[in-house]
Design a protein around this motif. Structure first.
Motif, mmCIF file in Angstrom:
data_model
loop_
_atom_site.group_PDB
_atom_site.id
_atom_site.type_symbol
_atom_site.label_atom_id
_atom_site.label_comp_id
_atom_site.label_asym_id
_atom_site.label_seq_id
_atom_site.Cartn_x
_atom_site.Cartn_y
_atom_site.Cartn_z
ATOM 1 N N LYS A 73 0.830 -1.195 0.000
ATOM 2 C CA LYS A 73 0.000 0.000 0.000
ATOM 3 C C LYS A 73 0.874 1.258 0.000
ATOM 4 C CE LYS A 73 -4.067 -1.998 0.206
ATOM 5 N NZ LYS A 73 -4.906 -1.861 1.401
ATOM 6 N N GLN A 74 0.302 2.346 -0.484
ATOM 7 C CA GLN A 74 1.024 3.605 -0.571
ATOM 8 C C GLN A 74 1.074 4.286 0.799
ATOM 9 O OE1 GLN A 74 2.435 5.070 -3.592
ATOM 10 N NE2 GLN A 74 2.234 2.888 -4.015
ATOM 11 N N THR A 75 2.259 4.745 1.145
ATOM 12 C CA THR A 75 2.438 5.472 2.402
ATOM 13 C C THR A 75 3.329 6.676 2.146
ATOM 14 O OG1 THR A 75 3.096 5.245 4.729
ATOM 15 C CG2 THR A 75 4.481 4.165 3.109
ATOM 16 N N THR A 76 3.277 7.616 3.046
ATOM 17 C CA THR A 76 4.060 8.838 2.898
ATOM 18 C C THR A 76 4.759 9.153 4.208
ATOM 19 O OG1 THR A 76 3.950 11.196 2.315
ATOM 20 C CG2 THR A 76 2.090 10.281 3.505
ATOM 21 N N ALA A 77 5.946 9.742 4.104
ATOM 22 C CA ALA A 77 6.737 10.102 5.280
ATOM 23 C C ALA A 77 7.537 11.354 4.968
ATOM 24 C CB ALA A 77 7.649 8.954 5.691
ATOM 25 N N LYS A 78 7.866 12.105 6.005
ATOM 26 C CA LYS A 78 8.604 13.358 5.848
ATOM 27 C C LYS A 78 9.850 13.306 6.725
ATOM 28 C CE LYS A 78 6.241 17.132 5.767
ATOM 29 N NZ LYS A 78 5.431 18.301 6.196
ATOM 30 N N GLY A 79 10.979 13.784 6.203
ATOM 31 C CA GLY A 79 12.211 13.803 6.977
ATOM 32 C C GLY A 79 13.381 14.267 6.139
ATOM 33 N N ARG A 80 14.578 13.916 6.576
ATOM 34 C CA ARG A 80 15.809 14.293 5.885
ATOM 35 C C ARG A 80 16.627 13.034 5.599
ATOM 36 N NH1 ARG A 80 17.229 19.779 6.322
ATOM 37 N NH2 ARG A 80 15.756 20.993 7.583
ATOM 38 N N TYR A 81 17.152 12.966 4.407
ATOM 39 C CA TYR A 81 17.960 11.814 4.052
ATOM 40 C C TYR A 81 19.277 11.806 4.820
ATOM 41 C CZ TYR A 81 15.040 10.270 0.129
ATOM 42 O OH TYR A 81 14.016 9.784 -0.648
ATOM 43 N N GLY A 82 19.683 10.586 5.195
ATOM 44 C CA GLY A 82 20.944 10.416 5.915
ATOM 45 C C GLY A 82 21.866 9.455 5.187
ATOM 46 N N LYS A 83 22.302 8.428 5.871
ATOM 47 C CA LYS A 83 23.285 7.485 5.324
ATOM 48 C C LYS A 83 22.701 6.708 4.150
ATOM 49 C CE LYS A 83 26.532 3.864 6.774
ATOM 50 N NZ LYS A 83 27.700 4.594 6.305
ATOM 51 N N GLN A 84 23.564 6.479 3.163
ATOM 52 C CA GLN A 84 23.152 5.770 1.958
ATOM 53 C C GLN A 84 23.927 4.459 1.823
ATOM 54 O OE1 GLN A 84 21.799 7.809 -1.687
ATOM 55 N NE2 GLN A 84 23.691 7.063 -2.618
ATOM 56 N N LEU A 85 23.219 3.400 1.436
ATOM 57 C CA LEU A 85 23.802 2.079 1.271
ATOM 58 C C LEU A 85 23.393 1.511 -0.089
ATOM 59 C CD1 LEU A 85 22.877 0.615 4.792
ATOM 60 C CD2 LEU A 85 25.144 1.412 4.093
ATOM 61 N N LEU A 86 24.114 0.507 -0.525
ATOM 62 C CA LEU A 86 23.790 -0.197 -1.764
ATOM 63 C C LEU A 86 23.399 -1.634 -1.440
ATOM 64 C CD1 LEU A 86 26.736 1.026 -4.044
ATOM 65 C CD2 LEU A 86 24.500 2.099 -3.673
ATOM 66 N N VAL A 87 22.422 -2.146 -2.189
ATOM 67 C CA VAL A 87 21.955 -3.521 -2.011
ATOM 68 C C VAL A 87 22.266 -4.274 -3.302
ATOM 69 C CG1 VAL A 87 20.025 -4.988 -1.328
ATOM 70 C CG2 VAL A 87 20.082 -2.592 -0.603
ATOM 71 N N PRO A 88 23.347 -5.051 -3.333
ATOM 72 C CA PRO A 88 23.774 -5.698 -4.585
ATOM 73 C C PRO A 88 22.939 -6.921 -4.937
ATOM 74 C CG PRO A 88 25.235 -6.322 -2.819
ATOM 75 C CD PRO A 88 24.256 -5.346 -2.219
ATOM 76 N N ASP A 89 23.183 -7.420 -6.157
ATOM 77 C CA ASP A 89 22.588 -8.676 -6.641
ATOM 78 C C ASP A 89 21.067 -8.626 -6.642
ATOM 79 O OD1 ASP A 89 25.186 -9.719 -6.887
ATOM 80 O OD2 ASP A 89 25.171 -10.385 -4.792
ATOM 81 N N ARG A 90 20.523 -7.556 -7.201
ATOM 82 C CA ARG A 90 19.081 -7.436 -7.346
ATOM 83 C C ARG A 90 18.728 -7.358 -8.837
ATOM 84 N NH1 ARG A 90 16.264 -7.075 -2.475
ATOM 85 N NH2 ARG A 90 17.816 -7.616 -0.893
ATOM 86 N N GLU A 91 17.766 -8.179 -9.248
ATOM 87 C CA GLU A 91 17.366 -8.223 -10.649
ATOM 88 C C GLU A 91 16.122 -7.382 -10.888
ATOM 89 O OE1 GLU A 91 16.906 -12.129 -12.149
ATOM 90 O OE2 GLU A 91 19.040 -12.637 -12.007
ATOM 91 N N LEU A 92 16.082 -6.785 -12.074
ATOM 92 C CA LEU A 92 14.926 -6.009 -12.503
ATOM 93 C C LEU A 92 14.838 -6.116 -14.020
ATOM 94 C CD1 LEU A 92 12.631 -4.143 -11.583
ATOM 95 C CD2 LEU A 92 14.150 -2.199 -11.983
ATOM 96 N N ASP A 93 13.679 -6.556 -14.496
ATOM 97 C CA ASP A 93 13.460 -6.738 -15.942
ATOM 98 C C ASP A 93 14.493 -7.689 -16.543
ATOM 99 O OD1 ASP A 93 11.357 -4.951 -15.766
ATOM 100 O OD2 ASP A 93 12.590 -3.220 -16.293
ATOM 101 N N GLY A 94 14.869 -8.715 -15.783
ATOM 102 C CA GLY A 94 15.795 -9.707 -16.286
ATOM 103 C C GLY A 94 17.250 -9.291 -16.289
ATOM 104 N N ARG A 95 17.569 -8.156 -15.719
ATOM 105 C CA ARG A 95 18.948 -7.670 -15.670
ATOM 106 C C ARG A 95 19.422 -7.593 -14.216
ATOM 107 N NH1 ARG A 95 19.188 -2.091 -18.674
ATOM 108 N NH2 ARG A 95 21.440 -2.479 -18.401
ATOM 109 N N SER A 96 20.716 -7.820 -14.023
ATOM 110 C CA SER A 96 21.299 -7.787 -12.687
ATOM 111 C C SER A 96 21.761 -6.366 -12.369
ATOM 112 C CB SER A 96 22.475 -8.751 -12.590
ATOM 113 O OG SER A 96 23.064 -8.708 -11.310
ATOM 114 N N GLY A 97 21.558 -5.973 -11.127
ATOM 115 C CA GLY A 97 21.955 -4.631 -10.715
ATOM 116 C C GLY A 97 21.915 -4.493 -9.209
#
Length: 281
Positions: A73-97
């Motif tokens: 379901k759709q939800t909304t939140a307000k705040g400030r972006y902080g630390k950024q991370l990467l999540v490897p080995d995820r496929e989308l539309d048959g491609r790895s990324g």
């Protein structure tokens, strides 16, 4: 003829059958119920996904904790972006990324993991766009925390700094300086040229291999019940045939066959002298 059913041996066999058949039927019915629950959850998730886009986004606090009814379901939140991370080995539309995951610090000192988008190739922090500065309002599909083995999530360890294998509070709590929510969202519109990540079905709600395993186990337990009953009738028939043959005297005796003259023993042959007729005087 059936008096043998009162022997201790057959008492044990009968008690085993009377216990085994209801147990097999119960286990088969339980596995069938598990499969039916998965089918129901799958239909519920599909119905929720079809109405998620038309329903207005609700505040994050009103959507937690995540359930099969609120997932996607759709939800909304307000705040400030902080630390950024990467999540490897995820496929989308048959491609790895990989996913670009950024923690949104909200009021109360907690942080909401936000998947801002997907990029192809090997995870590279230099290629991941920086999050917007200042206070932002995000809108996306609510998702439950991932667990290793679910939705193709790998449990591999030893990832480089700045990467995580699963999007879960248990994994992120050791990587970020704030307390993450036990949930995350994926933005409807990805930031800075990235591709938006569609929401995934909640765990244990899809008709996957595990669901059909429950259906297979259902058949196995009912087959077990039929096999127990078949073996009982087979043993009963063999016992009846044995008793009938014994009554008719068709069973071989332990020491020779009745009516057959016994052969003389060696001792008898040695101790006896055949009689000869006397000569007529």
């Amino acid at each position: 003829m059936y008096r043998f059913l009162l022997t201790p041996r057959w008492w044990g066999i009968n008690v085993f059958v009377l216990l085994a058949i209801p147990f097999c039927i119960f286990m088969g019915s339980w596995q069938l119920g598990r499969f039916e629950d998965r089918v129901h959850d799958h239909r519920t998730a599909q119905a929720a996904a079809s109405t998620a886009e038309t329903e207005p986004a609700r505040p994050l606090a009103a959507m937690l904790p995540v359930t099969t009814q609120t997932s996607g379901k759709q939800t909304t939140a307000k705040g400030r972006y902080g630390k950024q991370l990467l999540v490897p080995d995820r496929e989308l539309d048959g491609r790895s990324g990989y996913y670009v995951l950024t923690l949104l610090r909200v009021d109360g000192g907690k942080a909401l993991p936000v998947v801002r988008g997907w990029l192809p190739g090997t995870a590279d922090a230099a290629k991941a766009p920086a999050p917007p500065a200042g206070e932002v309002t995000v809108t996306g599909a609510l998702q439950a925390s991932e667990s290793p083995g679910s939705n193709g999530v790998s449990a591999a360890g030893g990832l480089p700094a700045g990467q995580t294998a699963a999007i879960s509070a248990a994994s992120l709590v050791n990587l970020v300086p704030y307390t993450p929510y036990d949930a995350w969202i994926t933005l409807d519109k990805a930031d800075a040229g990235m591709k938006a990540v569609p929401p995934a079905a909640p765990d244990n709600t899809g008709l996957d291999l595990k669901a059909f395993q429950n259906l297979g186990y259902t058949g196995e337990w009912f087959v077990f019940a039929g096999f127990v009953l078949f073996m009982w009738f087979r043993l009963l028939r063999r016992e009846v045939e044995f008793v009938r043959d014994a009554e008719l005297g068709l069973l071989p005796e332990a020491e020779g066959t009745p009516g057959t003259p016994e052969e003389p023993s060696d001792s008898e042959d040695a101790g006896s002298t055949p009689s000869t007729p006397s000569a007529a005087s």
